[in-house]
Design a protein around this motif. Sequence first.
Motif, mmCIF file in Angstrom:
data_model
loop_
_atom_site.group_PDB
_atom_site.id
_atom_site.type_symbol
_atom_site.label_atom_id
_atom_site.label_comp_id
_atom_site.label_asym_id
_atom_site.label_seq_id
_atom_site.Cartn_x
_atom_site.Cartn_y
_atom_site.Cartn_z
ATOM 1 N N GLN A 180 0.858 -1.332 0.007
ATOM 2 C CA GLN A 180 0.067 0.031 -0.015
ATOM 3 C C GLN A 180 0.927 1.167 0.025
ATOM 4 O OE1 GLN A 180 -2.780 -1.918 -0.948
ATOM 5 N NE2 GLN A 180 -3.740 -0.143 -0.081
ATOM 6 N N GLU A 181 0.592 2.282 -0.729
ATOM 7 C CA GLU A 181 1.551 3.183 -1.099
ATOM 8 C C GLU A 181 1.565 4.190 0.198
ATOM 9 O OE1 GLU A 181 1.912 5.741 -5.187
ATOM 10 O OE2 GLU A 181 0.241 6.501 -3.878
ATOM 11 N N ILE A 182 0.804 4.690 0.742
ATOM 12 C CA ILE A 182 1.007 5.317 1.908
ATOM 13 C C ILE A 182 1.744 4.634 2.932
ATOM 14 C CG2 ILE A 182 -0.212 6.647 3.614
ATOM 15 C CD1 ILE A 182 -2.337 7.298 1.626
ATOM 16 N N PHE A 183 1.390 3.336 3.253
ATOM 17 C CA PHE A 183 2.020 2.560 4.218
ATOM 18 C C PHE A 183 3.703 2.316 3.817
ATOM 19 C CE2 PHE A 183 4.164 -1.581 4.500
ATOM 20 C CZ PHE A 183 4.121 -1.957 5.907
ATOM 21 N N ALA A 184 3.794 2.433 2.593
ATOM 22 C CA ALA A 184 5.264 2.217 2.276
ATOM 23 C C ALA A 184 6.135 3.550 2.394
ATOM 24 C CB ALA A 184 5.302 1.826 0.675
ATOM 25 N N THR A 185 5.361 4.566 1.842
ATOM 26 C CA THR A 185 5.856 5.918 2.082
ATOM 27 C C THR A 185 6.158 6.495 3.519
ATOM 28 O OG1 THR A 185 4.788 6.641 -0.179
ATOM 29 C CG2 THR A 185 5.516 8.435 1.270
ATOM 30 N N LEU B 181 5.956 4.888 6.517
ATOM 31 C CA LEU B 181 6.248 3.888 7.433
ATOM 32 C C LEU B 181 7.218 2.770 6.942
ATOM 33 C CD1 LEU B 181 6.017 2.934 10.356
ATOM 34 C CD2 LEU B 181 4.142 1.333 9.474
ATOM 35 N N PHE B 182 7.120 1.975 6.290
ATOM 36 C CA PHE B 182 8.050 0.777 5.635
ATOM 37 C C PHE B 182 9.540 1.326 5.128
ATOM 38 C CE2 PHE B 182 9.225 -2.886 3.161
ATOM 39 C CZ PHE B 182 9.453 -3.703 4.210
ATOM 40 N N GLY B 183 9.509 2.147 4.198
ATOM 41 C CA GLY B 183 10.605 2.809 3.740
ATOM 42 C C GLY B 183 11.472 3.140 4.877
ATOM 43 N N HIS B 184 11.046 3.901 5.946
ATOM 44 C CA HIS B 184 11.696 4.506 6.761
ATOM 45 C C HIS B 184 12.278 3.406 7.733
ATOM 46 C CE1 HIS B 184 9.338 7.687 5.581
ATOM 47 N NE2 HIS B 184 10.202 8.698 6.155
ATOM 48 N N PHE B 185 11.496 2.251 8.011
ATOM 49 C CA PHE B 185 11.866 1.220 8.737
ATOM 50 C C PHE B 185 13.001 0.428 8.031
ATOM 51 C CE2 PHE B 185 11.650 -3.506 9.658
ATOM 52 C CZ PHE B 185 11.411 -3.517 11.067
ATOM 53 N N VAL B 186 12.936 0.255 6.843
ATOM 54 C CA VAL B 186 13.951 -0.236 5.968
ATOM 55 C C VAL B 186 15.344 0.545 6.073
ATOM 56 C CG1 VAL B 186 14.730 -1.112 3.625
ATOM 57 C CG2 VAL B 186 12.437 -1.638 4.397
ATOM 58 N N MET B 187 15.226 1.859 6.110
ATOM 59 C CA MET B 187 16.392 2.640 6.136
ATOM 60 C C MET B 187 16.992 2.300 7.572
ATOM 61 S SD MET B 187 16.813 6.751 5.497
ATOM 62 C CE MET B 187 16.077 7.246 6.721
ATOM 63 N N VAL B 188 16.255 2.386 8.662
ATOM 64 C CA VAL B 188 16.901 2.299 9.875
ATOM 65 C C VAL B 188 17.423 0.931 9.913
ATOM 66 C CG1 VAL B 188 16.395 2.138 12.234
ATOM 67 C CG2 VAL B 188 15.362 3.966 10.909
ATOM 68 N N ARG B 189 16.918 -0.132 9.317
ATOM 69 C CA ARG B 189 17.583 -1.466 9.692
ATOM 70 C C ARG B 189 19.052 -1.493 8.627
ATOM 71 N NH1 ARG B 189 18.218 -4.647 11.632
ATOM 72 N NH2 ARG B 189 17.202 -6.492 10.919
ATOM 73 N N GLN C 109 20.435 9.535 17.529
ATOM 74 C CA GLN C 109 18.972 10.017 17.573
ATOM 75 C C GLN C 109 18.350 9.355 16.336
ATOM 76 O OE1 GLN C 109 18.474 13.946 18.720
ATOM 77 N NE2 GLN C 109 17.347 13.367 20.470
ATOM 78 N N ILE C 110 17.185 8.709 16.531
ATOM 79 C CA ILE C 110 16.316 8.547 15.202
ATOM 80 C C ILE C 110 15.100 9.235 15.542
ATOM 81 C CG2 ILE C 110 14.905 7.163 14.009
ATOM 82 C CD1 ILE C 110 16.895 4.613 14.988
ATOM 83 N N ILE C 111 14.701 10.390 14.727
ATOM 84 C CA ILE C 111 13.446 11.250 14.887
ATOM 85 C C ILE C 111 12.510 11.062 13.898
ATOM 86 C CG2 ILE C 111 12.802 13.620 15.330
ATOM 87 C CD1 ILE C 111 15.859 14.450 16.052
ATOM 88 N N TRP C 112 11.525 10.605 14.297
ATOM 89 C CA TRP C 112 10.364 10.389 13.494
ATOM 90 C C TRP C 112 9.309 11.562 13.261
ATOM 91 C CZ3 TRP C 112 9.971 5.166 11.187
ATOM 92 C CH2 TRP C 112 10.709 4.419 11.655
ATOM 93 N N TYR D 21 -0.011 6.520 13.114
ATOM 94 C CA TYR D 21 -0.059 5.949 14.415
ATOM 95 C C TYR D 21 1.027 4.935 14.526
ATOM 96 C CZ TYR D 21 -1.534 3.265 18.427
ATOM 97 O OH TYR D 21 -1.772 2.606 19.656
ATOM 98 N N ALA D 22 0.936 3.998 13.384
ATOM 99 C CA ALA D 22 2.112 2.892 13.295
ATOM 100 C C ALA D 22 3.475 3.683 13.414
ATOM 101 C CB ALA D 22 2.011 2.225 11.944
ATOM 102 N N THR D 23 3.692 4.740 12.946
ATOM 103 C CA THR D 23 4.940 5.516 13.061
ATOM 104 C C THR D 23 5.388 5.774 14.668
ATOM 105 O OG1 THR D 23 4.769 6.772 11.058
ATOM 106 C CG2 THR D 23 6.415 7.611 12.733
#
Length: 274
Positions: free
Chosen positions: A44-49, A51-59, A72-75, A105-107
């Motif tokens: 889903q585009e909004i989920f990927a934009t 949340l998930f893209g940021h999760f992948v970058m941090v990992r 610091q990781i600042i969301w 909220y997931a963020t």
Amino acid sequence: MENTVLERSIVIFVNVVFSEGVRILSTGWGVLNHINETTPEGLQEIFATNLFGHFVMVRELEDCLGKAQETQIIWTSSQNANSDDFSYTDVQHRNGREPYSSSKYATDVVSVAFNDRLNKKGIYSVTTCPGLVMSNLTLGILPAWVWFLVMPFIFFMRLFVGSLTCSAYNAAEALIYVTKQKCESLNPRIKYCSLCSVLGRPYVGEEKLNIDEKDADDLYNQLETLYQGFKLMYRNSKTITTQGHVTEMRNGFKARSEDELDNEAHNGYQNGIH
């Protein structure tokens, strides 16, 4: 004659502003309705934009963080984030109508999960909210001239709704604040919010995050499973671009070692394949 999109937007705005005005102005409730399309990868585009893209970058960067000094990781979250719009059985919000609220909220939840996991590495995660800022998001709700007309009203409403920051300068207040604090002094279960007085003076407020540790673990594990699936897929897939055209080559790579793939990629660049 059918009403235009602009006319319908204005009618909706006027009809609900008196009954739900404060809630709308402070969170964007009911008006931040995005078309939740699907990415080429099936997300889903909004989920990927959001949340998930940021999760992948941090990992992907995790092993580089927190070594020489605290990190610091600042969301950037939102006051539009609402637990009622998020489901742990539908984290991508495929079946809902508030994908933006769900992703924000997931963020908040993921920020808590990362902080719990990475503190021992000297990595701290915290979430902020910029408030209502004049941006492409708000211009998608109403055109610029309408916002110009209602701006005096918005300034007055700051008496009751401090999150009406409006400018990017005011919206950045919380971001600047958290970067100047010692990492360990910040509460990972607090959302630091940019607020603004009626006279235009920016300041920082706090919003408690009522997030259960088990729920944070649940979402983190779901995202981690999705992340590992993508790593496996792209590890077994080699994409090369030749003269602006992308050719995806999957067959034959699954049985090869990573060294062989690296050598082939190097040889390709040596031969002018970019």
